[in-house]
Design a protein around this motif. Structure first.
Motif, PDB file in Angstrom:
ATOM      1  N   ASP A 344      92.233-151.976  48.783  1.00  0.00           N
ATOM      2  CA  ASP A 344      90.933-151.800  49.441  1.00  0.00           C
ATOM      3  C   ASP A 344      91.124-151.779  50.956  1.00  0.00           C
ATOM      4  O   ASP A 344      91.876-152.593  51.502  1.00  0.00           O
ATOM      5  N   GLU A 345      90.421-150.880  51.631  1.00  0.00           N
ATOM      6  CA  GLU A 345      90.583-150.760  53.085  1.00  0.00           C
ATOM      7  C   GLU A 345      89.918-151.934  53.800  1.00  0.00           C
ATOM      8  O   GLU A 345      88.831-152.370  53.428  1.00  0.00           O
ATOM      9  N   ILE A 346      90.591-152.421  54.837  1.00  0.00           N
ATOM     10  CA  ILE A 346      90.076-153.541  55.640  1.00  0.00           C
ATOM     11  C   ILE A 346      89.499-152.970  56.938  1.00  0.00           C
ATOM     12  O   ILE A 346      90.187-152.249  57.667  1.00  0.00           O
ATOM     13  N   GLN A 347      88.249-153.311  57.226  1.00  0.00           N
ATOM     14  CA  GLN A 347      87.576-152.851  58.438  1.00  0.00           C
ATOM     15  C   GLN A 347      87.411-154.012  59.420  1.00  0.00           C
ATOM     16  O   GLN A 347      87.324-155.166  59.005  1.00  0.00           O
ATOM     17  N   GLY A 348      87.354-153.683  60.704  1.00  0.00           N
ATOM     18  CA  GLY A 348      86.949-154.665  61.710  1.00  0.00           C
ATOM     19  C   GLY A 348      88.048-155.538  62.281  1.00  0.00           C
ATOM     20  O   GLY A 348      87.766-156.521  62.966  1.00  0.00           O
ATOM     21  N   LEU A 349      89.324-155.189  62.053  1.00  0.00           N
ATOM     22  CA  LEU A 349      90.428-156.026  62.555  1.00  0.00           C
ATOM     23  C   LEU A 349      90.478-156.052  64.085  1.00  0.00           C
ATOM     24  O   LEU A 349      90.659-157.114  64.688  1.00  0.00           O
ATOM     25  N   ALA A 350      90.284-154.894  64.710  1.00  0.00           N
ATOM     26  CA  ALA A 350      90.314-154.837  66.183  1.00  0.00           C
ATOM     27  C   ALA A 350      89.146-155.618  66.773  1.00  0.00           C
ATOM     28  O   ALA A 350      89.303-156.337  67.776  1.00  0.00           O
ATOM     29  N   TYR A 396      85.004-168.349  62.793  1.00  0.00           N
ATOM     30  CA  TYR A 396      84.025-167.626  61.968  1.00  0.00           C
ATOM     31  C   TYR A 396      83.431-166.415  62.693  1.00  0.00           C
ATOM     32  O   TYR A 396      83.029-165.442  62.055  1.00  0.00           O
ATOM     33  N   GLN A 397      83.431-166.469  64.012  1.00  0.00           N
ATOM     34  CA  GLN A 397      83.011-165.300  64.809  1.00  0.00           C
ATOM     35  C   GLN A 397      83.965-164.134  64.520  1.00  0.00           C
ATOM     36  O   GLN A 397      83.535-162.987  64.347  1.00  0.00           O
ATOM     37  N   GLY A 398      85.251-164.458  64.441  1.00  0.00           N
ATOM     38  CA  GLY A 398      86.264-163.449  64.090  1.00  0.00           C
ATOM     39  C   GLY A 398      86.111-162.971  62.657  1.00  0.00           C
ATOM     40  O   GLY A 398      86.165-161.761  62.378  1.00  0.00           O
ATOM     41  N   VAL A 399      85.900-163.917  61.736  1.00  0.00           N
ATOM     42  CA  VAL A 399      85.748-163.594  60.310  1.00  0.00           C
ATOM     43  C   VAL A 399      84.593-162.613  60.097  1.00  0.00           C
ATOM     44  O   VAL A 399      84.688-161.663  59.310  1.00  0.00           O
ATOM     45  N   GLU A 400      83.506-162.848  60.806  1.00  0.00           N
ATOM     46  CA  GLU A 400      82.297-162.034  60.603  1.00  0.00           C
ATOM     47  C   GLU A 400      82.486-160.569  61.014  1.00  0.00           C
ATOM     48  O   GLU A 400      81.698-159.710  60.608  1.00  0.00           O
ATOM     49  N   CYS A 401      83.512-160.285  61.779  1.00  0.00           N
ATOM     50  CA  CYS A 401      83.780-158.894  62.183  1.00  0.00           C
ATOM     51  C   CYS A 401      84.474-158.098  61.064  1.00  0.00           C
ATOM     52  O   CYS A 401      84.483-156.873  61.080  1.00  0.00           O
ATOM     53  N   ILE A 402      85.094-158.810  60.128  1.00  0.00           N
ATOM     54  CA  ILE A 402      85.987-158.173  59.144  1.00  0.00           C
ATOM     55  C   ILE A 402      85.266-157.950  57.821  1.00  0.00           C
ATOM     56  O   ILE A 402      84.479-158.791  57.380  1.00  0.00           O
ATOM     57  N   SER A 403      85.569-156.809  57.188  1.00  0.00           N
ATOM     58  CA  SER A 403      85.024-156.582  55.840  1.00  0.00           C
ATOM     59  C   SER A 403      86.003-155.795  54.979  1.00  0.00           C
ATOM     60  O   SER A 403      86.744-154.948  55.484  1.00  0.00           O
ATOM     61  N   PHE A 404      86.032-156.138  53.700  1.00  0.00           N
ATOM     62  CA  PHE A 404      86.714-155.329  52.679  1.00  0.00           C
ATOM     63  C   PHE A 404      86.047-155.634  51.344  1.00  0.00           C
ATOM     64  O   PHE A 404      85.404-156.671  51.190  1.00  0.00           O
ATOM     65  N   ARG A 405      86.170-154.727  50.403  1.00  0.00           N
ATOM     66  CA  ARG A 405      85.450-154.846  49.138  1.00  0.00           C
ATOM     67  C   ARG A 405      85.799-156.154  48.408  1.00  0.00           C
ATOM     68  O   ARG A 405      86.960-156.478  48.227  1.00  0.00           O
ATOM     69  N   GLY A 406      84.754-156.904  48.013  1.00  0.00           N
ATOM     70  CA  GLY A 406      84.968-158.098  47.180  1.00  0.00           C
ATOM     71  C   GLY A 406      85.556-159.282  47.922  1.00  0.00           C
ATOM     72  O   GLY A 406      85.962-160.257  47.297  1.00  0.00           O
ATOM     73  N   MET A 407      85.617-159.233  49.265  1.00  0.00           N
ATOM     74  CA  MET A 407      86.263-160.323  50.009  1.00  0.00           C
ATOM     75  C   MET A 407      85.539-161.657  49.765  1.00  0.00           C
ATOM     76  O   MET A 407      84.334-161.693  49.543  1.00  0.00           O
TER      77      MET A 407
END
Length: 419
Positions: A344-350, A396-407
């Motif tokens: 699954d692609e991970i978005q929001g790492l940068a 958690y500010q960092g965590v909230e930037c990231i998304s991937f399916r089913g995380m």
């Protein structure tokens, strides 16, 4: 340098090693998508000792660092040393401290190191008889390596007997379940203490607390660890003095006396009970995810410390730590700690990195420009703060930037420290 492994712990190690002015080039085997930015990843499995040895010889590696337990138990340190190569970690005989829970418990009994009352069994029926005698709750452990999942805390006698069947009957952890350790249940808060040791001197690192259960409030099955914070406020200077005197030093002295001299990182998983600190388990390497919370607080050059350990001159090193607190939140794949999907692609790492958080990759792979999930624990998002509260907020500010399916991730990492 060569770093062996491909998880979040190894990304944190590579990140810290890369800060050393002494290091010109880092290889990592096998590495992951995040490590690629700092090191050249080599497609060799972490437990393929012969190929790793050949690579180290060919590339003229000056120093090798072992991340996971499997290569240590496969004797990689012995193999490298036999060829005159410098390597950081314990020998196979010393790594048995993690590889066999029975050996660890017997060492503690022999040298009066505080731990839970226990017995070791090679057959299911005597183990069950002892469980009935001991009563519930109790703890049932597979003797060998089980990727952090071979410990079952049983609340009832039925659960404890089912745990014996799972380990010895169904062979849920394979040959790790040839023997089981049954021990009394300890009440208290857990704390992880990692220490550098050259076999004589022991220098503890700053304290950390891991979160083993998958869900908030310590609910659900055990995992390899869903997050960590450092320092643990319950680990006071008074407790630290007791742990050093009654646990860490006697462990290293006992291992030496038993002909298993121990060099590298000693990890003591402790329970702080009303009767004082007691050992739950030992690991023979940096913990994961504790490393992701501890290493960002280290001021001293990690490479210098490792060299001092190998040379037996750890007593000459002064290790400095940052006063800030650190919090690491693990982001896991859907289904973890059970079967998971990958790719699954991970978005929001940068975007996460732009908040100031450190994003350590664990189970990731690169496909062109895209970063995809490739394991159960996918990322560890770490942040430093003036105190635990601020570090939690920033992580958690960092965590909230990231998304991937089913995380999935816990929303209460570090909450115990605030209480």
């Amino acid at each position: 340098m060569l770093v062996i492994g491909g998880g979040g712990r190894e990304h944190a190690l590579v990140w810290k090693i890369a800060q050393s002015p002494r290091v010109e080039k880092i290889y990592c085997a096998p590495g992951n998508a995040g490590i690629k930015a700092l090191a050249e990843c080599v497609e060799i499995a972490a437990d393929d000792v012969e190929k790793l040895l050949a690579f180290a010889r060919e590339e003229g590696i000056n120093l090798t660092v072992v991340g996971p337990e499997a290569p240590l138990m496969a004797g990689i340190v012995d193999a490298f040393r036999a060829e005159g190569l410098r390597i950081f970690g314990p020998t196979r005989a010393a790594a048995e401290l993690e590889g066999s829970k029975a050996l660890a418990k017997d060492l503690m009994a022999k040298y009066n190191i505080p731990t839970a009352a226990y017995r070791v069994f090679t057959e299911a029926e005597p183990a069950k008889a002892f469980i009935r005698q001991l009563g519930a709750p109790c703890v049932v452990k597979a003797d060998g390596l089980a990727a952090g999942k071979g410990v079952i805390v049983a609340r009832t006698l039925a659960e404890a007997e089912a745990a014996v069947d799972l380990i010895m009957g169904e062979r849920a952890f394979g040959s790790a379940g040839d023997r089981v350790v049954v021990e009394e249940y300890l009440e208290g808060q857990e704390v992880s203490i990692l220490a550098f040791t050259d076999g004589r001197t022991v220098i503890p690192m700053v304290s950390a607390q891991d979160h083993k259960r998958i869900f908030d409030g310590d609910q659900g099955p055990n995992t390899g660890g869903m997050g960590a914070y450092s320092p643990a406020p319950i680990y006071t200077p008074e407790v630290a003095a007791v742990v050093e005197r009654e646990i860490l030093l006697p462990t290293i002295q006992g291992m030496a006396a038993d002909g298993r001299p121990y060099q590298g990182v000693l990890y003591a998983g402790l329970m702080l009970t009303k009767d004082g600190p007691k050992v739950l388990e030992y690991n023979a390497r940096f913990g994961d995810p504790e490393t992701q919370a501890v290493l960002p607080r280290l001021e001293t050059d990690l490479v210098e410390i490792m060299e001092a350990v190998i040379d037996g001159r750890l007593d000459e090193i002064q290790i400095q730590w940052k006063p800030e607190a650190a919090v690491c939140v693990v982001m896991a794949a859907e289904g973890y700690p059970g079967p998971i999907t990958k790719g699954d692609e991970i978005q929001g790492l940068a975007e996460a990195a732009a908040t100031g958080a450190l994003v350590f990759h664990a189970g990731t792979m690169a496909e062109g420009e895209r970063i995809l999930t490739a394991g159960g624990r996918v990322l560890g998002v770490t942040a430093l703060g003036a105190n635990i509260e601020e570090a939690i907020q920033k992580a958690y500010q960092g965590v909230e930037c990231i998304s991937f399916r089913g995380m999935q991730y816990r929303r209460d990492i570090g909450a115990k420290a605030l209480r």
